[in-house]
Design a protein around this motif. Structure first.
Motif, PDB file in Angstrom:
ATOM      1  N   SER A   1      15.791  -7.578  42.012  1.00 19.83           N
ATOM      2  CA  SER A   1      16.697  -6.589  42.597  1.00 19.83           C
ATOM      3  C   SER A   1      16.252  -6.228  44.012  1.00 19.83           C
ATOM      4  N   THR A   2      17.213  -5.989  44.887  1.00 25.44           N
ATOM      5  CA  THR A   2      16.891  -5.555  46.245  1.00 25.44           C
ATOM      6  C   THR A   2      16.891  -4.027  46.349  1.00 25.44           C
ATOM      7  N   PHE A   3      17.368  -3.336  45.306  1.00 23.20           N
ATOM      8  CA  PHE A   3      17.388  -1.877  45.285  1.00 23.20           C
ATOM      9  C   PHE A   3      15.984  -1.383  44.940  1.00 23.20           C
ATOM     10  N   GLU A   4      15.459  -0.507  45.786  1.00 27.07           N
ATOM     11  CA  GLU A   4      14.079  -0.026  45.606  1.00 27.07           C
ATOM     12  C   GLU A   4      14.047   1.494  45.601  1.00 27.07           C
ATOM     13  N   GLY A   5      13.276   2.055  44.675  1.00 26.76           N
ATOM     14  CA  GLY A   5      13.185   3.495  44.515  1.00 26.76           C
ATOM     15  C   GLY A   5      12.594   4.210  45.723  1.00 26.76           C
ATOM     16  N   ARG A   6      13.140   5.415  45.996  1.00 29.52           N
ATOM     17  CA  ARG A   6      12.646   6.294  47.061  1.00 29.52           C
ATOM     18  C   ARG A   6      12.380   7.702  46.531  1.00 29.52           C
ATOM     19  N   THR A   7      12.321   7.860  45.217  1.00 28.52           N
ATOM     20  CA  THR A   7      12.220   9.176  44.590  1.00 28.52           C
ATOM     21  C   THR A   7      10.986   9.940  45.065  1.00 28.52           C
ATOM     22  N   PHE A   8      11.194  11.243  45.368  1.00 30.83           N
ATOM     23  CA  PHE A   8      10.104  12.148  45.707  1.00 30.83           C
ATOM     24  C   PHE A   8      10.450  13.521  45.166  1.00 30.83           C
ATOM     25  N   PRO A   9       9.565  14.166  44.427  1.00 36.58           N
ATOM     26  CA  PRO A   9       8.175  13.794  44.153  1.00 36.58           C
ATOM     27  C   PRO A   9       8.075  12.697  43.088  1.00 36.58           C
ATOM     28  N   ASN A  10       6.880  12.478  42.587  1.00 35.90           N
ATOM     29  CA  ASN A  10       6.607  11.441  41.615  1.00 35.90           C
ATOM     30  C   ASN A  10       7.470  11.640  40.364  1.00 35.90           C
ATOM     31  N   VAL A  11       8.160  10.600  39.956  1.00 34.46           N
ATOM     32  CA  VAL A  11       9.063  10.667  38.805  1.00 34.46           C
ATOM     33  C   VAL A  11       8.315  11.043  37.520  1.00 34.46           C
ATOM     34  N   HIS A  12       7.024  10.764  37.445  1.00 31.58           N
ATOM     35  CA  HIS A  12       6.231  11.069  36.249  1.00 31.58           C
ATOM     36  C   HIS A  12       5.911  12.555  36.123  1.00 31.58           C
ATOM     37  N   THR A  13       6.052  13.314  37.207  1.00 30.53           N
ATOM     38  CA  THR A  13       5.746  14.749  37.152  1.00 30.53           C
ATOM     39  C   THR A  13       6.990  15.619  37.336  1.00 30.53           C
ATOM     40  N   MET A  14       8.139  14.992  37.533  1.00 34.13           N
ATOM     41  CA  MET A  14       9.381  15.729  37.766  1.00 34.13           C
ATOM     42  C   MET A  14       9.952  16.281  36.467  1.00 34.13           C
TER      43      MET A  14
ATOM     44  N   TYR B   1      13.948  18.153  43.297  1.00 33.66           N
ATOM     45  CA  TYR B   1      13.572  16.938  44.018  1.00 33.66           C
ATOM     46  C   TYR B   1      13.959  17.048  45.482  1.00 33.66           C
ATOM     47  N   LEU B   2      13.458  16.112  46.251  1.00 36.68           N
ATOM     48  CA  LEU B   2      13.878  15.919  47.637  1.00 36.68           C
ATOM     49  C   LEU B   2      14.756  14.672  47.717  1.00 36.68           C
ATOM     50  N   ARG B   3      14.319  13.628  46.985  1.00 36.27           N
ATOM     51  CA  ARG B   3      15.064  12.364  46.927  1.00 36.27           C
ATOM     52  C   ARG B   3      14.980  11.808  45.509  1.00 36.27           C
ATOM     53  N   ILE B   4      16.079  11.252  45.029  1.00 36.37           N
ATOM     54  CA  ILE B   4      16.046  10.498  43.777  1.00 36.37           C
ATOM     55  C   ILE B   4      16.821   9.202  43.959  1.00 36.37           C
ATOM     56  N   SER B   5      16.343   8.183  43.280  1.00 32.13           N
ATOM     57  CA  SER B   5      17.015   6.884  43.257  1.00 32.13           C
ATOM     58  C   SER B   5      17.472   6.656  41.825  1.00 32.13           C
ATOM     59  N   VAL B   6      18.787   6.586  41.633  1.00 35.47           N
ATOM     60  CA  VAL B   6      19.380   6.551  40.300  1.00 35.47           C
ATOM     61  C   VAL B   6      20.021   5.186  40.049  1.00 35.47           C
ATOM     62  N   VAL B   7      19.705   4.611  38.884  1.00 36.22           N
ATOM     63  CA  VAL B   7      20.329   3.362  38.452  1.00 36.22           C
ATOM     64  C   VAL B   7      21.001   3.649  37.106  1.00 36.22           C
ATOM     65  N   ILE B   8      22.281   3.329  37.012  1.00 38.10           N
ATOM     66  CA  ILE B   8      23.051   3.577  35.796  1.00 38.10           C
ATOM     67  C   ILE B   8      23.365   2.226  35.156  1.00 38.10           C
ATOM     68  N   PHE B   9      22.948   2.071  33.886  1.00 39.10           N
ATOM     69  CA  PHE B   9      23.197   0.840  33.145  1.00 39.10           C
ATOM     70  C   PHE B   9      24.288   1.097  32.105  1.00 39.10           C
ATOM     71  N   GLY B  10      25.301   0.262  32.111  1.00 37.27           N
ATOM     72  CA  GLY B  10      26.402   0.381  31.165  1.00 37.27           C
ATOM     73  C   GLY B  10      27.423  -0.689  31.471  1.00 37.27           C
ATOM     74  N   ARG B  11      28.564  -0.563  30.827  1.00 36.01           N
ATOM     75  CA  ARG B  11      29.633  -1.541  31.083  1.00 36.01           C
ATOM     76  C   ARG B  11      30.977  -0.825  31.041  1.00 36.01           C
TER      77      ARG B  11
END
Length: 121
Positions: free
Chosen positions: A40-53, A97-107
């Motif tokens: 994938s060319t889509f790359e996460g920019r999420t801030f702060p760390n997704v593990h602590t959000m 958050y300040l930034r989140i990168s969201v990917v939605i999987f479905g059809r």
């Protein structure tokens, strides 16, 4: 997939709408520099760390007679899944958050596939 960027760190609600009903599989909030799948060319920019959000994800359930939005379950840090089959045209992501990168999987539903009648008629 979409990046959501805000001017300042804070509590936000971001709405994602679809032109057609979507059978939802999962939603992933990508960590910084993370990719949803190999190649994938889509790359996460999420801030702060997704593990602590602290994030919550909700979806309109087109199969339900209730007008209440369904809350998706956190399967792992940044990954949210429906508790049951879910067809939706609207998703909300709420959190701090300040930034989140969201990917939605479905059809999208095939042209001939109808939503079940939940009106009870």
């Amino acid at each position: 997939a979409d990046h959501v960027e805000c001017r300042n760190m804070g509590n936000y609600i971001r709405e994602f709408r679809f032109a057609e009903p979507v059978a939802l599989h999962s939603i992933q909030i990508l960590a910084r520099n993370e990719r949803p799948y190999h190649g994938s060319t889509f790359e996460g920019r999420t801030f702060p760390n997704v593990h602590t959000m602290s994030l919550s994800v909700f979806a309109v359930d087109s199969l339900s007679t209730s007008s209440t939005m369904s809350r998706l379950s956190a399967e792992a840090a940044g990954t949210f899944v429906p508790n049951d089959r879910l067809v939706t045209d609207c998703i909300l992501v709420r959190g701090e958050y300040l930034r989140i990168s969201v990917v939605i999987f479905g059809r999208t539903l095939p042209a001939g596939e109808q939503l079940p009648d939940v009106s009870g008629e």
